[in-house]
Design a protein around this motif. Structure first.
Motif, PDB file in Angstrom:
ATOM      1  N   GLN A  27       0.840  -1.194   0.000  1.00 55.72           N
ATOM      2  CA  GLN A  27       0.000   0.000   0.000  1.00 55.72           C
ATOM      3  C   GLN A  27       0.874   1.243   0.000  1.00 55.72           C
ATOM      4  O   GLN A  27       2.002   1.208   0.477  1.00 55.72           O
ATOM      5  N   LEU A  28       0.301   2.324  -0.520  1.00 56.39           N
ATOM      6  CA  LEU A  28       0.962   3.624  -0.478  1.00 56.39           C
ATOM      7  C   LEU A  28      -0.006   4.598   0.173  1.00 56.39           C
ATOM      8  O   LEU A  28      -1.159   4.714  -0.248  1.00 56.39           O
ATOM      9  N   HIS A  29       0.448   5.272   1.223  1.00 58.79           N
ATOM     10  CA  HIS A  29      -0.353   6.304   1.883  1.00 58.79           C
ATOM     11  C   HIS A  29       0.365   7.631   1.699  1.00 58.79           C
ATOM     12  O   HIS A  29       1.518   7.778   2.099  1.00 58.79           O
ATOM     13  N   VAL A  30      -0.317   8.600   1.081  1.00 61.81           N
ATOM     14  CA  VAL A  30       0.249   9.930   0.844  1.00 61.81           C
ATOM     15  C   VAL A  30      -0.485  10.928   1.739  1.00 61.81           C
ATOM     16  O   VAL A  30      -1.726  10.947   1.767  1.00 61.81           O
ATOM     17  N   LEU A  31       0.266  11.742   2.456  1.00 64.51           N
ATOM     18  CA  LEU A  31      -0.288  12.818   3.276  1.00 64.51           C
ATOM     19  C   LEU A  31       0.226  14.128   2.706  1.00 64.51           C
ATOM     20  O   LEU A  31       1.439  14.319   2.582  1.00 64.51           O
ATOM     21  N   VAL A  32      -0.678  15.042   2.338  1.00 61.61           N
ATOM     22  CA  VAL A  32      -0.305  16.307   1.702  1.00 61.61           C
ATOM     23  C   VAL A  32      -0.555  17.443   2.689  1.00 61.61           C
ATOM     24  O   VAL A  32      -1.665  17.602   3.208  1.00 61.61           O
ATOM     25  N   LEU A  33       0.511  18.235   2.932  1.00 63.66           N
ATOM     26  CA  LEU A  33       0.460  19.327   3.900  1.00 63.66           C
ATOM     27  C   LEU A  33       0.886  20.639   3.260  1.00 63.66           C
ATOM     28  O   LEU A  33       1.649  20.648   2.296  1.00 63.66           O
ATOM     29  N   ASP A  34       0.425  21.750   3.833  1.00 64.06           N
ATOM     30  CA  ASP A  34       0.894  23.061   3.406  1.00 64.06           C
ATOM     31  C   ASP A  34       2.139  23.418   4.231  1.00 64.06           C
ATOM     32  O   ASP A  34       2.542  22.645   5.102  1.00 64.06           O
ATOM     33  N   PRO A  35       2.775  24.574   3.979  1.00 64.18           N
ATOM     34  CA  PRO A  35       4.004  24.919   4.712  1.00 64.18           C
ATOM     35  C   PRO A  35       3.839  24.994   6.233  1.00 64.18           C
ATOM     36  O   PRO A  35       4.794  24.788   6.978  1.00 64.18           O
ATOM     37  N   SER A  36       2.623  25.238   6.726  1.00 59.50           N
ATOM     38  CA  SER A  36       2.407  25.286   8.178  1.00 59.50           C
ATOM     39  C   SER A  36       2.038  23.924   8.752  1.00 59.50           C
ATOM     40  O   SER A  36       1.673  23.816   9.909  1.00 59.50           O
ATOM     41  N   ALA A  37       2.106  22.876   7.930  1.00 59.51           N
ATOM     42  CA  ALA A  37       1.809  21.481   8.301  1.00 59.51           C
ATOM     43  C   ALA A  37       0.311  21.220   8.462  1.00 59.51           C
ATOM     44  O   ALA A  37      -0.079  20.236   9.075  1.00 59.51           O
ATOM     45  N   ALA A  38      -0.532  22.078   7.891  1.00 57.65           N
ATOM     46  CA  ALA A  38      -1.970  21.829   7.867  1.00 57.65           C
ATOM     47  C   ALA A  38      -2.301  20.958   6.651  1.00 57.65           C
ATOM     48  O   ALA A  38      -1.684  21.095   5.590  1.00 57.65           O
ATOM     49  N   ALA A  39      -3.260  20.058   6.812  1.00 57.56           N
ATOM     50  CA  ALA A  39      -3.648  19.155   5.735  1.00 57.56           C
ATOM     51  C   ALA A  39      -4.269  19.926   4.573  1.00 57.56           C
ATOM     52  O   ALA A  39      -4.987  20.905   4.779  1.00 57.56           O
ATOM     53  N   VAL A 103       5.009  11.730   3.008  1.00 56.51           N
ATOM     54  CA  VAL A 103       4.498  13.026   3.456  1.00 56.51           C
ATOM     55  C   VAL A 103       5.025  14.077   2.495  1.00 56.51           C
ATOM     56  O   VAL A 103       6.231  14.197   2.292  1.00 56.51           O
ATOM     57  N   VAL A 104       4.107  14.837   1.880  1.00 59.62           N
ATOM     58  CA  VAL A 104       4.463  15.855   0.905  1.00 59.62           C
ATOM     59  C   VAL A 104       4.065  17.215   1.470  1.00 59.62           C
ATOM     60  O   VAL A 104       2.898  17.425   1.816  1.00 59.62           O
ATOM     61  N   LYS A 105       5.045  18.118   1.581  1.00 56.55           N
ATOM     62  CA  LYS A 105       4.758  19.504   1.971  1.00 56.55           C
ATOM     63  C   LYS A 105       4.851  20.351   0.711  1.00 56.55           C
ATOM     64  O   LYS A 105       5.911  20.467   0.112  1.00 56.55           O
ATOM     65  N   LEU A 106       3.722  20.917   0.319  1.00 53.73           N
ATOM     66  CA  LEU A 106       3.685  21.733  -0.889  1.00 53.73           C
ATOM     67  C   LEU A 106       4.043  23.175  -0.567  1.00 53.73           C
ATOM     68  O   LEU A 106       3.591  23.732   0.438  1.00 53.73           O
ATOM     69  N   ALA A 107       4.836  23.770  -1.424  1.00 53.07           N
ATOM     70  CA  ALA A 107       5.202  25.183  -1.290  1.00 53.07           C
ATOM     71  C   ALA A 107       4.117  26.040  -1.931  1.00 53.07           C
ATOM     72  O   ALA A 107       3.512  25.659  -2.930  1.00 53.07           O
ATOM     73  N   VAL A 108       3.891  27.206  -1.365  1.00 58.53           N
ATOM     74  CA  VAL A 108       2.908  28.133  -1.912  1.00 58.53           C
ATOM     75  C   VAL A 108       3.410  28.638  -3.262  1.00 58.53           C
ATOM     76  O   VAL A 108       4.581  28.979  -3.422  1.00 58.53           O
ATOM     77  N   SER A 109       2.525  28.679  -4.226  1.00 66.81           N
ATOM     78  CA  SER A 109       2.870  29.140  -5.562  1.00 66.81           C
ATOM     79  C   SER A 109       3.102  30.650  -5.556  1.00 66.81           C
ATOM     80  O   SER A 109       2.324  31.392  -4.952  1.00 66.81           O
ATOM     81  N   PRO A 110       4.149  31.116  -6.245  1.00 64.11           N
ATOM     82  CA  PRO A 110       4.357  32.569  -6.335  1.00 64.11           C
ATOM     83  C   PRO A 110       3.173  33.280  -6.971  1.00 64.11           C
ATOM     84  O   PRO A 110       2.873  34.423  -6.636  1.00 64.11           O
ATOM     85  N   ASP A 111       2.467  32.610  -7.880  1.00 68.25           N
ATOM     86  CA  ASP A 111       1.295  33.216  -8.512  1.00 68.25           C
ATOM     87  C   ASP A 111       0.179  33.440  -7.500  1.00 68.25           C
ATOM     88  O   ASP A 111      -0.567  34.411  -7.592  1.00 68.25           O
ATOM     89  N   ALA A 112       0.072  32.552  -6.520  1.00 61.31           N
ATOM     90  CA  ALA A 112      -0.962  32.701  -5.494  1.00 61.31           C
ATOM     91  C   ALA A 112      -0.667  33.899  -4.601  1.00 61.31           C
ATOM     92  O   ALA A 112      -1.570  34.582  -4.146  1.00 61.31           O
ATOM     93  N   VAL A 113       0.604  34.146  -4.356  1.00 61.12           N
ATOM     94  CA  VAL A 113       0.998  35.273  -3.510  1.00 61.12           C
ATOM     95  C   VAL A 113       0.768  36.590  -4.234  1.00 61.12           C
ATOM     96  O   VAL A 113       0.359  37.574  -3.640  1.00 61.12           O
ATOM     97  N   LYS A 114       0.990  36.590  -5.562  1.00 57.16           N
ATOM     98  CA  LYS A 114       0.855  37.817  -6.347  1.00 57.16           C
ATOM     99  C   LYS A 114      -0.588  38.191  -6.622  1.00 57.16           C
ATOM    100  O   LYS A 114      -0.868  39.319  -6.961  1.00 57.16           O
TER     101      LYS A 114
END
Length: 124
Positions: A27-39, A103-114
């Protein structure tokens, strides 16, 4: 004679089917988090085998998790995407008969910040 041949062919087919299914007990279990470790809910997950063939896809649940069951051992490419975040690609090696956790921590997109509203005020 035809009956014996039919029984042999059915037995060979059953043995081949069981052998293929037997090797897919990982099995593969993937957990996706934002930079603050929120799901991150509703992140898109695509799992491809080493030849690039897509074998699973879906989105994360309310806890940011995605489970891929009955997978064979081997190397897989896992691509994770979510709105407002940079896409992430990672190769995962899954051993036979295990639950592999990623566990994958996604970085905020620069386009989202702009994104925002630009206003220009002119004095007549």
């Amino acid at each position: 004679m035809k009956l014996i041949l039919s029984v042999i062919l059915v037995a060979l087919f059953a043995a081949t089917t069981l052998t293929c299914a037997w090797g897919q007990n990982s099995q593969l279990h993937v957990l996706v988090l934002d930079p603050s470790a929120a799901a991150i809910q509703y992140a898109e997950i695509v799992v491809s085998d080493d030849s690039g063939y897509k074998i699973a896809s879906g989105s994360t649940n309310g806890s940011g998790g995605f489970d891929f069951r009955n997978v064979g051992s081997g190397a897989y490419e896992v691509v994770t995407r979510a709105l407002g975040f940079e896409a992430h690609t990672e190769t995962v090696v899954i051993p036979e008969g295990t639950v592999t956790k990623l566990v994958v921590k996604l970085a905020v997109s620069p386009d989202a910040v702009k994104s925002g509203l630009d206003v220009l005020l002119l004095d007549p």
